[in-house]
Design a protein around this motif. Structure first.
Motif, PDB file in Angstrom:
ATOM      1  N   UNK A  98       0.819  -1.217   0.000  1.00  0.00           N
ATOM      2  CA  UNK A  98       0.000   0.000   0.000  1.00  0.00           C
ATOM      3  C   UNK A  98       0.851   1.264   0.000  1.00  0.00           C
ATOM      4  N   UNK A  99       2.019   1.208   0.644  1.00  0.00           N
ATOM      5  CA  UNK A  99       2.877   2.396   0.650  1.00  0.00           C
ATOM      6  C   UNK A  99       3.384   2.684  -0.759  1.00  0.00           C
ATOM      7  N   UNK A 100       3.795   1.647  -1.479  1.00  0.00           N
ATOM      8  CA  UNK A 100       4.189   1.823  -2.879  1.00  0.00           C
ATOM      9  C   UNK A 100       2.997   2.311  -3.704  1.00  0.00           C
ATOM     10  N   UNK A 101       1.819   1.725  -3.453  1.00  0.00           N
ATOM     11  CA  UNK A 101       0.612   2.122  -4.172  1.00  0.00           C
ATOM     12  C   UNK A 101       0.286   3.597  -3.937  1.00  0.00           C
ATOM     13  N   UNK A 102       0.452   4.057  -2.714  1.00  0.00           N
ATOM     14  CA  UNK A 102       0.147   5.447  -2.387  1.00  0.00           C
ATOM     15  C   UNK A 102       0.955   6.401  -3.263  1.00  0.00           C
ATOM     16  N   UNK A 103       2.247   6.123  -3.439  1.00  0.00           N
ATOM     17  CA  UNK A 103       3.078   7.017  -4.251  1.00  0.00           C
ATOM     18  C   UNK A 103       2.844   6.792  -5.742  1.00  0.00           C
TER      19      UNK A 103
END
Length: 561
Positions: free
Chosen positions: A154-159
């Motif tokens: 999700x952190x990668x997805x957020x960016x």
């Protein structure tokens, strides 16, 4: 196209009308309260319940740090290893990274859902994820690789979505800013890769999203995504290095799970079992709305960027790990589709918000929410209390539980620490014998014994499938030692797989596992004298290769045990 487009796809949706409790103004506050409350509950569960068979099996990896491991990438081992160094060895220190990371996962899910739709939807997405059976405890609390995977996914997805779907009124980013964001994507994708191999589906899903949307295809000729892939490979290099020095055994093992075992035969029963298992893990009354949103995302994949992104990043793990059950026996690994379901909680949150805005649907939706919350809370409280005290075995009707594959009446005993093992070792003086190790004939029981002894004794798995344990303890250093071999409902493999490796094997009184004063499990116990190479070759057992000074898996892999 951003969250405005998603709202416009539903002209009847009123931004100002939703739940009387959750509003755009207070959604952040209530989401943070929800995260804080669930964090406290998970800390208590993590501290006071025993490790499951998977957690116990993984335990030695956290105290024997390596660049990578046989069946999982290394990050969750490293994180728990750091906690052990800081706070000492306990159930909670092993599980604390998962608990902390899942709190972060919940917050990231809120932020992504808010960007795609609105803040109210973000709260409902977080709530439903925390009520889902597979997420609320197994992913969020247990010492497993799933918590770091979900967080960094999700952190990668957020960016990624900051780059692919900037706000309509935002100033155009400079080239340097774009490359800076892609660098962050590469870092977090690399950490996700160090968590679990499932991250491949996020790579492919984002690529499919870019290809499927004409306005996004400029990224195919932009250097940023390729920089992110390069950074990912650099961060993931410990996995590649370890595998290169171990005959690529991790990839071979995981790859073998996706193919048929022997002759190719279709198994509709395995396929049906996968569907039913996924529904039960998510909870059937949550799974059905989630699957409805998968269909909704498919329908709107060409008209709404949020739905398109959700579709392409959710469908691949769900379809892949479901379809291959037609020929591959994935057994009870119903959580392997979890990253796909994680993404679908985003439109589920939006659907709940819309339903609460519709007078015709609001009452039924509230009832559904209350039932879901009540079921999850009561079930967690009941199972946690029983796992600790065993009260149901004293007061509940026995027909409620049946024999499991471990041959026990109560499956919750699998989540109880076998503390009686160490007590027996101390009573017999085995703990003080420097020339004695422990052994088992199944990887899952080896883990339970290893955790009970807190890793204070070398341990060997006498099986064709020792998995990671074969790389963490070298049997070649134990030649001439005695061993205490412990077995559970399995005497055949003693004579087949243990006796040939010792000069003498003698049965001693069973180790009796108790819970709250009640005898739960009898473990057959054997004192084995003088560990040695067997007279006849045993090329089917990794321990045989290791005693000869060879790699444990110089032969074919088979993960079915």
């Amino acid at each position: 196209m951003n969250k405005i487009d998603a709202s416009e796809s539903d002209p009847n949706h009123n931004e100002q009308s939703s739940s009387k409790t959750i509003t755009e103004g207070n959604a952040v506050k209530y989401t943070l309260i929800l995260i804080a409350l669930t964090f406290v509950v998970r800390v208590l569960i993590g501290a006071y319940t025993g490790l499951g068979i998977g957690e116990s099996y993984y335990f030695r990896g956290a105290v024997t740090l390596s660049l990578s491991y046989f069946d999982q990438p290394p990050l969750f081992f490293w994180l728990s290893g750091i906690m052990i160094k800081l706070f000492g060895l306990s159930n909670l220190t092993l599980r604390l990274p998962a608990i902390i990371l899942f709190a972060g996962t919940s917050w990231l899910l809120f932020l992504i859902t808010r960007k795609f739709f609105n803040a109210r939807s973000g709260f409902w997405a977080v709530l439903i994820m925390n009520l889902s059976a597979v997420f609320t405890i197994p992913v969020a609390t247990w010492f497993q690789p799933d918590a770091p995977l979900m967080f960094f996914w999700l952190l990668a997805t957020y960016f990624i979505i900051q780059l692919l779907m900037p706000n309509a009124n935002a100033k155009p980013r400079t080239t340097a800013q774009e490359y800076g964001l892609w660098t962050l994507v590469g870092v977090f994708m690399g950490l996700a890769t160090l968590s679990k191999y499932h991250v491949l589906f996020l790579f492919v899903g984002v690529l499919m999203f870019i290809i499927a949307n004409k306005a996004q295809r400029r990224w195919l000729t932009h250097g940023g995504p390729y920089l992110a892939v390069l950074i990912t490979l650099i961060i993931a290099s410990p996995i590649l290095w370890w595998n290169a020095h171990n005959n690529w055994v991790s990839f071979a093992f995981q790859g073998s799970r996706a193919v048929s075992d022997g002759k190719f035969v279709l198994h509709p029963d395995w396929f049906l079992r996968s569907f039913i298992g996924q529904a039960c893990w998510i909870l059937p009354w949550i799974w059905l709305p989630v699957m409805k949103q998968l269909f909704q995302s498919f329908k709107q994949r060409n008209s709404s960027l949020p739905y398109s992104f959700v579709f392409w990043t959710s469908v691949l793990p769900i379809i892949f790990f479901t379809v291959i059950t037609l020929w591959a026996d994935l057994q009870y690994h119903f959580h392997w589709q979890a990253p796909g379901y994680l993404m679908l909680f985003i439109p589920v949150g939006y659907a709940i918000d819309k339903n609460l805005s519709d007078p015709a649907r609001a009452r039924g939706t509230r009832r559904w929410l209350r039932f879901s919350a009540s079921f999850t809370l009561i079930t967690i409280a009941f199972l946690s209390l029983h796992m600790i005290t065993g009260f149901w075995q004293w007061y509940g009707p026995k027909y409620i539980v049946t024999h499991t594959h471990l041959g026990i009446d109560d499956p919750t005993i699998e989540g109880t620490d076998y503390l009686d093992i160490k007590a027996r070792f101390e009573k017999e003086g085995w703990m003080k014998n420097p020339k004695l190790f422990a052994g088992c004939t199944r990887w899952w029981l080896t883990g339970k014994v290893d955790w009970a002894l807190k890793g204070q004794k070398p341990i060997v798995c006498f099986s064709f499938d020792p998995r990671n344990l074969a790389f963490l303890v070298d049997p070649g250093t134990l030649k001439g030692y005695d061993a205490v071999v412990i077995m559970q409902n399995d005497t055949t493999s003693l004579y087949q797989d243990v006796t040939p490796f010792f000069a003498k094997v003698k049965r001693v009184p069973d180790i009796i596992i108790t819970r709250n004063g009640r005898e739960e499990v009898h473990l057959a116990t054997y004192y084995c004298t003088h560990f040695q190479l067997p007279k006849s070759p045993r090329g089917d057992l990794p321990v045989y290769y290791q005693l000869k000074g060879l790699p444990p898996f110089g032969h074919s892999l088979n993960g079915k045990d």
